[in-house]
Design an enzyme around this catalytic site. Structure first.
Site, short mmCIF file in Angstrom:
data_model
loop_
_atom_site.label_atom_id
_atom_site.label_comp_id
_atom_site.label_asym_id
_atom_site.label_seq_id
_atom_site.Cartn_x
_atom_site.Cartn_y
_atom_site.Cartn_z
N LYS A 143 7.53 10.20 19.17
CA LYS A 143 7.09 11.36 19.76
C LYS A 143 7.15 11.62 21.20
O LYS A 143 8.23 11.76 21.89
CB LYS A 143 5.96 11.51 18.91
CG LYS A 143 6.42 11.76 17.47
CD LYS A 143 5.23 12.37 16.69
CE LYS A 143 5.56 12.34 15.12
NZ LYS A 143 4.86 11.60 14.21
N SER A 177 -0.86 17.27 11.90
CA SER A 177 0.34 17.68 12.29
C SER A 177 0.59 18.99 11.93
O SER A 177 1.53 19.82 12.56
CB SER A 177 1.44 16.78 11.79
OG SER A 177 1.47 16.90 10.26
N HIS A 208 0.59 11.81 16.88
CA HIS A 208 0.75 13.13 17.49
C HIS A 208 -0.02 13.51 18.68
O HIS A 208 -0.12 14.56 19.15
CB HIS A 208 0.35 14.34 16.33
CG HIS A 208 1.60 14.86 15.50
ND1 HIS A 208 2.80 15.35 15.89
CD2 HIS A 208 1.86 14.37 14.17
CE1 HIS A 208 3.54 15.44 14.96
NE2 HIS A 208 3.43 14.93 13.81
#
Ligand SMILES: *Cc1c(COP(=O)(O)O)cnc(C)c1O
Length: 397
Positions: free
Chosen positions: A242, A183, A211
């Site tokens: 996300k 990240s 991610h």
């Protein structure tokens, strides 16, 4: 008794403040999107959300959630195995395993829980976990809860991974664990090489696609898609918080027996409430949308390419990235904070990161791209970076 404890806490808090590490929160008064309203007045462009596919305020997801409120109620008031499983939960689990090309999936309240509940039921003191040093906090905590012997390897360093695999030969079962995308840098785990080493040393692999899912790979299938390893990875974890709508919820998906045992033994699954029906319904809609077309994935990829290449042209030092994370390197902690503040004055909301979130002397501003951004948004962001960058001497005049 509290008086002493209060003093103790106040001292700890002052320490955080004095170290310059005290975190404050800006109040957003609009929906999460590319253009947001902060602190009630200021309109800014948001470049620090994990809203990769721009689904956080998607009308179809909102409609699906509203409709589920009418048909399935508000809450479950139960864990899954007592009376907390609806048709919607099963459909979402199916949608997740279809999307990743896996055998089954299990839902959690968050990916933090998925990672917290995956190691302990599967591995014992006879086994080993071999973990990337930059793995997410929830993986680190999850590993702590299990009795397996722990090995760590330097971020994405395959020579070190091989060393750790050699050191752990004695253990019965070995699980290599990695984030799909890291990240803070935006780099992708070299899953093809990890896979080759796993084959050579007879180890299994777990990838946290939080991610990378929705982001990496032509269809947004994550690093497992990017390296043509769909269906070949034993365990994948991920979040609905996300790219996949950004609300809340996590999952583990992979081999049938692994998921089956997690349903029997994984503590955050057994002892924590089911996700609300509206979240499950919106999740089902999310996978429908991104499987129907690649419009959002394509837009995210072109936005990222555009932004990164223009920022490099402007003279910024950008970490090599294969994701929607663009780390603008500044190295100096104070500079990262000053720059983020000046960018906010220009209407660009980004966050500066410095030690201990990133290594000492590696301070940066992390920009996160989204399919919700229009090219005009990107241009405005690049112009603001260029203006402030010149003012602060980060790039040449
Ligand atoms: C964000 C993130 C998580 C936590 O996800 P939640 O669903 O918000 O708990 C776990 N792992 C990684 C790699 C993440 O980036």
């Amino acid at each position: 008794m509290y008086a002493n404890f209060q003093q103790h806490l106040e001292a700890e808090i002052s320490e955080i403040v004095n170290a310059g590490l005290y975190k404050t929160e800006r109040i957003i008064t609009s929906a999460q999107s590319a253009e947001i309203k902060v602190n009630n007045t200021q309109e800014v462009l948001n470049f620090c959300a994990n809203n990769y596919l721009g689904l956080a305020d998607n009308p179809e997801l909102i409609a699906a959630a509203k409709s589920a409120l009418d048909t399935h109620g508000y809450g479950m008031s139960s864990v899954r195995f007592i009376c907390g499983t609806q048709d919607l939960h099963k459909q979402l689990e199916r949608a997740i395993s279809d999307f990743f090309g896996t055998e089954d999936a299990i839902l959690y309240a968050a990916c933090f829980d998925a990672n917290g509940g995956v190691f302990e039921p599967l591995l014992s003191e006879n086994d080993a976990v071999i973990s990337d040093t930059l793995n997410h906090a929830s993986i680190i905590d999850g590993v702590r809860l299990c009795k397996a012997v722990r090995y760590r390897y330097e971020n994405a360093n395959m020579a070190d991974l091989e060393t750790q695999l050699q050191k752990s030969q004695e253990q019965r079962f070995r699980l290599i664990v990695t984030d799909g995308v890291f990240s803070m840098d935006g780099n992708v785990a070299p899953l093809d090489k990890i896979y080759a080493l796993a084959e050579k040393y007879n180890a299994m692999i777990m990838v946290d696609e939080s991610h990378s899912a929705g982001v990496v790979g032509k269809n947004g299938g994550g690093v497992t898609e990017r390296f043509n390893l769909r269906g070949k990875i034993e365990i994948i974890t991920g979040t609905l918080g996300k790219a996949f709508g950004g609300a809340v919820g996590g999952f583990t998906t992979g081999k049938r027996e692994i998921i089956e045992l997690l349903r029997q033994r994984s503590r955050p699954y057994l002892f924590s409430n089911s996700i609300p029906p509206m979240i499950a319904a919106a999740g089902i809609k999310t996978f429908e949308i991104i499987r129907q077309s690649n419009v959002l994935q394509d837009k995210l990829h072109s936005n990222t390419d555009y932004f990164v290449s223009k920022m490099k042209l402007a003279g910024f030092d950008i970490k090599p990235t294969e994701s929607a994370i663009c780390a603008v390197m500044l190295y100096d902690a104070k500079l990262s904070q000053t720059m983020a503040r000046l960018l906010l004055d220009e209407g660009i909301y980004v966050t500066g990161f410095y030690f201990p979130v990133v290594p000492k002397g590696q301070a940066r501003i992390r920009v996160q791209l989204s399919a919700a951004h229009q090219v005009t948004h990107l241009d405005k962001c690049i112009a603001a970076f260029t203006k402030v960058g010149k003012e602060l001497g980060v790039i040449g005049k």
